[in-house]
Design an enzyme around this catalytic site. Structure first.
Site, PDB file in Angstrom:
ATOM      1  N   TYR A  98       0.823  -1.212   0.000  1.00  0.00           N
ATOM      2  CA  TYR A  98       0.000   0.000   0.000  1.00  0.00           C
ATOM      3  C   TYR A  98       0.861   1.267   0.000  1.00  0.00           C
ATOM      4  CZ  TYR A  98      -4.532  -2.285   0.664  1.00  0.00           C
ATOM      5  OH  TYR A  98      -5.663  -3.013   0.498  1.00  0.00           O
ATOM      6  N   GLU A 197       2.387 -31.038  14.249  1.00  0.00           N
ATOM      7  CA  GLU A 197       1.642 -30.323  13.203  1.00  0.00           C
ATOM      8  C   GLU A 197       0.455 -29.572  13.792  1.00  0.00           C
ATOM      9  OE1 GLU A 197      -0.279 -33.003  10.442  1.00  0.00           O
ATOM     10  OE2 GLU A 197      -1.522 -31.414   9.596  1.00  0.00           O
ATOM     11  N   ASP A 249      -0.299 -35.800  10.920  1.00  0.00           N
ATOM     12  CA  ASP A 249      -1.279 -36.798  10.516  1.00  0.00           C
ATOM     13  C   ASP A 249      -0.635 -37.730   9.489  1.00  0.00           C
ATOM     14  OD1 ASP A 249      -3.419 -35.948  12.038  1.00  0.00           O
ATOM     15  OD2 ASP A 249      -4.235 -34.642  10.479  1.00  0.00           O
TER      16      ASP A 249
END
EC number: 5.6.2.2
Lengths: 369, 369
Positions: A98, A197, A249
């Protein structure tokens, strides 16, 4: 490794600008010499087990119609970052986008209908160019990101003159800041680093003080890790020689997260040298665990096409390719199409993960690297 | 407010089970009396400015074919939570789902082809039933979630016997744990609480020590806040009487995040009584700020159809409906279809947000409630 001191950062940024100014003062056509960040200039360093940027550089010429915009964007960004450093402020990359975005005008102030940049991808790309050209990470340049990491364990750090004991935070943890290199790690009394995780598993292991009972450092990047969590893991491995175990996982998304901690992303190889932990070990959940730990059929989730596609991509990553065990795991995953979550281990009791699975796998050396 | 002590939690859970056991011992058809969690049983308390659960309860009968499964699921979950509390472990709701998932068999061990539950929505629903029936939050029952919040400022807390100064964490912050009620807030030396939506803005304001210069507590829930961040904000308002200001992007998603801190979600009204901060003030970025702070056209993003749809939904929320200013803001958003990010303020300089925008709006009372 500590971050370069503020004056050194400013010096390197100024030097980059001075080179261009000197060219102009000498009456030469100004250009920048920028290391090429393409896949073609990415090298797999077998010995260091890391993707590194090759030595190829490109000239970005001001008087080349195809490159002048990018040249000007780079100079504009360099100016903004230097401005921030001199003011001692810490903008985000979105702030820089910006702050630098405006519509170009000619000498008479007439609107030329063209913006300095239209999209943050453009401003981010020149930040990366400045990183590789100066050898500074964006964190060294004082840029902030949405840091996600949490850490706890028997270690202490010094930051802004304050000493923080990461074993005295009660039920909470230390929220890892954007610039990990601004922290001085004073003391680490732990046998290993356990990276989990999932944020909720971190909460659970922390509330039960797993790290105290098992003398380890517990850390999470909450899914796909951010830069500062990776940097923290890397520093603990590099400076304190601690083994690093990653618990995710048992699916290709989890394997990929492990891969990010270990080696980083293929397209941002220049970061690996600072952020990757090439000796990180995968603790699980592995595909072979499904049989070994008798995970009930009920708990097994069918892999989606996307999971399989991702696993096939991982087969081609150099750090997986060189590992016989990983080739077996990934091929088994593709063949069986079965995935399993860490929480499925709770089927064996609430304490199975912390009292049996993690300590046994570590003591028996049943990790995959 | 502190969490009820462990023995009290166990006592309340046991009592629920004992009621059913007593029914059986008396030879009665067992049932549970559960407060109804539907929208129809949700009441807008004008005075407290909160959605509360009404007094309607429903009987869940074991000998009712339509309800027996849910009855058994509730008893199974009660057993699992009690098991966890007695063992002193802290599972996640996903752990509980796996721990309780199994296939039913008849007396002879024959597989009945039906699972206790097939989906986590089923096990979560009975956790909520147990929450409203016992008046305990899941955190009080020792359940963990993926806590996201970060906090820093002139305050100290006690947790697990350790005193933590939240003004002595260097560049980092305190990672808020799942169970905020397990923390004792010892001391707060601040004039207000500033809640920032975006994690990266939190990093920036923390690195620049905004909270020290402005004597406030700085907190972020990183986008849509989790339960423990909301609980922390609520406690600072309720116990320390601090004004709470919320800073988000200027779009319907940001307005919604403010709404979650202020009043919670319409479908989980029973949580509001513990998690909501009905007097939270919206600091910005507001739609009227676009003109007031002369945000360049370049920085304005066109609202999508989804943004407008969401804004129209917000028009019907009771806590917005009663505010003339909010009706104006939301209608202006829908009419103009313009949104703007916090970072757009950097167009006025890197220090504009921290040196001008936030302190001016607060000192002039230019917030919306």
């Amino acid at each position: 490794m500590q971050a370069p001191p503020e004056e050194e950062v400013i010096r390197r940024l100024e030097e980059l600008g001075r080179r261009v100014a000197d060219q102009i003062l000498r009456g030469e056509a100004p250009y920048l010499e920028v290391p090429v960040r393409t896949l073609a200039n990415t090298i797999w360093d077998k010995k260091r087990k890391m993707l590194l940027l090759g030595s190829k550089t490109a000239r970005r010429e001001f008087f080349d119609v195809g490159e002048s915009k990018r040249f000007m964007q780079t100079i504009l960004m360099l100016k903004l970052i230097l401005e921030a450093r001199r003011e001692g402020v810490h903008p985000t990359i979105r702030d820089l986008y910006y702050r630098g975005k405006h519509t170009l005008t000619d000498k008479s102030g007439k609107n030329l209908g063209e913006n300095t940049w239209d999209d943050q991808r453009e401003s981010n790309a020149v930040i990366q160019d400045i990183e590789v050209t100066t050898g500074l990470l964006r964190e060294h340049m004082g840029l902030m990101h949405d840091a996600k990491g949490r850490i706890v364990g028997n270690m202490s750090i010094r930051s802004k003159g304050q000493v923080i004991e990461l074993s005295r935070l009660g039920s909470g943890a230390y929220a890892i800041p954007s610039n990990v290199d601004s922290l001085e790690i004073l003391d680490v009394k732990a046998d290993y680093v356990l990276v989990v995780e999932k944020g909720a598993i971190f909460e659970q292991l922390n509330e039960d003080e797993f790290w105290r009972k098992n003398n380890c450092i517990l850390i999470t990047g909450k899914g796909q890790p951010d830069r500062s969590t990776r940097r923290m893991v890397r520093r603990l491995w590099e400076e304190f020689d601690l083994p690093v175990y990653v618990l995710t996982d048992g699916d290709s998304y989890g394997f990929y997260i492990y891969s990010v901690y270990k080696s980083g992303s293929i397209t941002l190889s220049y970061e690996s040298e600072r952020l990757a932990t090439p000796e990180a070990r995968f603790l699980g959940v592995s595909v072979t665990d499904i049989e070994k730990y008798k995970i009930p059929k009920n708990f097994i989730i069918k892999a989606t096409e996307r999971d399989i596609k991702r696993a096939k991509e991982l087969l081609n990553y150099p750090w997986f390719k060189e590992s016989k065990r990983w080739m077996e795991e990934l091929n088994l995953f593709i063949e069986k199409g079965q995935k399993v979550e860490i929480e499925a281990l709770s089927g064996h009791g609430f304490r199975f993960l912390s009292n049996t699975y993690i300590p046994e796998k570590i003591s028996k050396g049943e990790w995959i690297a």
